[in-house]
Design an enzyme around this catalytic site. Structure first.
Site, PDB file in Angstrom:
ATOM      1  N   PRO A  62       0.886  -1.400   0.007  1.00  0.00           N
ATOM      2  CA  PRO A  62      -0.081   0.103   0.025  1.00  0.00           C
ATOM      3  C   PRO A  62       0.749   1.079  -0.098  1.00  0.00           C
ATOM      4  CG  PRO A  62       0.204  -1.008   2.145  1.00  0.00           C
ATOM      5  CD  PRO A  62       0.882  -1.731   1.331  1.00  0.00           C
ATOM      6  N   MET A  63       0.500   2.025  -1.036  1.00  0.00           N
ATOM      7  CA  MET A  63       1.511   3.259  -0.971  1.00  0.00           C
ATOM      8  C   MET A  63       0.223   4.493  -1.345  1.00  0.00           C
ATOM      9  SD  MET A  63       4.835   2.225  -3.222  1.00  0.00           S
ATOM     10  CE  MET A  63       3.791   1.233  -4.558  1.00  0.00           C
TER      11      MET A  63
ATOM     12  N   GLN B 116      -6.558  -1.808   4.499  1.00  0.00           N
ATOM     13  CA  GLN B 116      -5.696  -1.326   5.594  1.00  0.00           C
ATOM     14  C   GLN B 116      -6.181  -0.202   6.297  1.00  0.00           C
ATOM     15  OE1 GLN B 116      -1.790   0.945   5.197  1.00  0.00           O
ATOM     16  NE2 GLN B 116      -1.007  -1.155   5.619  1.00  0.00           N
TER      17      GLN B 116
ATOM     18  N   CYS C 214       3.370   3.859   8.863  1.00  0.00           N
ATOM     19  CA  CYS C 214       3.664   4.814   8.077  1.00  0.00           C
ATOM     20  C   CYS C 214       4.366   5.883   8.850  1.00  0.00           C
ATOM     21  CB  CYS C 214       2.144   5.511   7.916  1.00  0.00           C
ATOM     22  SG  CYS C 214       2.340   7.037   7.154  1.00  0.00           S
TER      23      CYS C 214
ATOM     24  N   GLY D  79       6.758  -2.699  -3.281  1.00  0.00           N
ATOM     25  CA  GLY D  79       6.294  -1.307  -3.688  1.00  0.00           C
ATOM     26  C   GLY D  79       6.632  -0.627  -4.816  1.00  0.00           C
ATOM     27  N   ARG D  80       7.801   0.509  -4.243  1.00  0.00           N
ATOM     28  CA  ARG D  80       8.132   1.264  -5.499  1.00  0.00           C
ATOM     29  C   ARG D  80       8.927   0.531  -6.200  1.00  0.00           C
ATOM     30  NH1 ARG D  80      11.657   5.353  -2.036  1.00  0.00           N
ATOM     31  NH2 ARG D  80      12.039   3.420  -0.977  1.00  0.00           N
TER      32      ARG D  80
ATOM     33  N   ASN E 248       9.534  -6.706   3.518  1.00  0.00           N
ATOM     34  CA  ASN E 248       9.437  -5.540   2.920  1.00  0.00           C
ATOM     35  C   ASN E 248      10.737  -4.313   3.196  1.00  0.00           C
ATOM     36  OD1 ASN E 248       7.435  -2.660   3.155  1.00  0.00           O
ATOM     37  ND2 ASN E 248       7.821  -3.587   1.151  1.00  0.00           N
ATOM     38  N   GLY E 249      10.803  -3.651   1.674  1.00  0.00           N
ATOM     39  CA  GLY E 249      11.610  -3.008   1.904  1.00  0.00           C
ATOM     40  C   GLY E 249      13.031  -2.993   1.121  1.00  0.00           C
TER      41      GLY E 249
END
Length: 338
Positions: A23-24, A84, A114, A239-240, A215-216
């Site tokens: 989720p972004m 979320q 976040c 994500g990105r 994640n990351g």
């Protein structure tokens, strides 16, 4: 427009590898989730956070921001979507989760990660990492409020300013009844600055007794393999990296042994953005975004990510365009010149 797929959605299984679309906020909206679902590489997506502030979230807000709830929690391309929520008040979070389930949610994810200052100042997101007991209280309240067959997961960072905090925070989320954890390999104070710390994720995975999603900073296949080695995880979130490098989800899915039915593009061939971005605009229209200005802003947002974090080199020309037609004409010229 693809025919809506009506299979029963599923999310994460402990013993089955999975690849999740992150989720972004302001990026992975319904149109983006639909486009990413077409790859066949992702197991499911997590919605942008729905913020619980002074009141619980009403049903109509969930339907507006997570329209997949109206179609069995599936995108038009068949990708399951988990809702979320974000907030620090256990009672309001619990009621919001209950409303989400009544609205059609098949899973609830709680955002404790976040790093945005506006969110943190309003008792949400990563600010709860400073108060482990509150993490347990929020997870426990949400878990108690929703049907037992609905999974409740938690998204964490390693800590507020120390990577060692992840151990107590992960324990608190687990004790609260989380079905699984997603851990971003940075602290809140890092924001999105390097480095990432994958090893603590593996340490948590090895002892909490529930699945852990890593994640990351997975930008390419080599990053994924290092993350896999350091964490030992079988569940991963992109994500990105997935937006900056559209080949990455295919590559990760292949390494995980999932998505065997999908055709993987040749990584040595030039990547053509035009069909992908045209599909994005198609789904943007489907979900009600008809403003030319709004559409071209979203196109530029995506290509800016590809410029900053991927291999796209024509953004300086694209950013000068003012309409979708101008944008696509410029992009077509750029791709024909390669």
């Amino acid at each position: 427009m693809n025919t809506l797929i009506t299979r029963k959605p599923t999310l994460l299984h402990p013993e089955t590898p999975a690849l999740i679309l992150a989720p972004m906020d302001g990026i992975t909206d319904a149109a983006m989730r639909a486009v990413q679902g077409e790859t066949g590489a992702f197991t499911y997506a997590v919605s942008e956070f729905q913020r619980v502030s002074s009141e619980s979230i009403p049903r109509k807000v969930f339907h507006r921001h997570v329209p997949e709830l109206l179609t069995d929690s599936l995108t038009p391309t068949g990708l399951p979507v988990q809702v979320q929520i974000l907030g620090g008040d256990p009672a309001r979070m619990a009621k919001s989760a209950w409303v989400a389930c009544r609205a059609g949610a098949i899973g609830i994810d709680i955002n404790f990660g976040c790093p945005a200052p506006t969110v943190n100042r309003s008792d949400g997101g990563a600010t709860l990492l400073k108060y482990p007991q509150r993490i347990r209280e929020v997870v426990s309240a949400v878990r108690a409020a929703v049907p037992c067959e609905i999974p409740v997961s938690a998204k964490l960072r390693l800590g507020w300013d120390s990577i060692d905090a992840i151990h107590e925070n992960a324990d608190m989320a687990t004790e609260g009844g989380a079905s699984w954890l997603t851990i971003h390999a940075r602290t809140k104070m890092q924001g999105y600055a390097p480095p990432v710390f994958w090893k603590p994720i593996g340490q948590v995975r090895g002892r909490v007794g529930i699945p852990v999603v890593a994640n990351g900073d997975i930008w390419n296949r080599e990053d994924f393999l290092r993350c896999l080695e350091e964490t030992g995880c079988r569940h991963f979130m992109l994500g990105r990296g997935a937006l900056a490098n559209p080949l990455l989800p295919y590559q990760v899915a292949q390494e995980l042994g999932i998505g065997g039915h999908i055709a993987i593009p040749d990584p040595n061939a030039p990547f053509h953005w035009l069909p992908l971005l045209e599909r994005f605009i198609h789904f943007s229209h489907y979900y009600g975004e008809h403003s030319p200005v709004g559409c071209v802003m979203r196109l530029k947002q995506w290509m800016n990510l590809a410029h900053k974090f991927g291999n796209f080199v024509g953004f300086d020309s694209l950013k000068l365009t003012k309409t979708p037609d101008e944008f696509f004409e410029c992009l077509r010229s750029l791709e024909e010149a390669v």
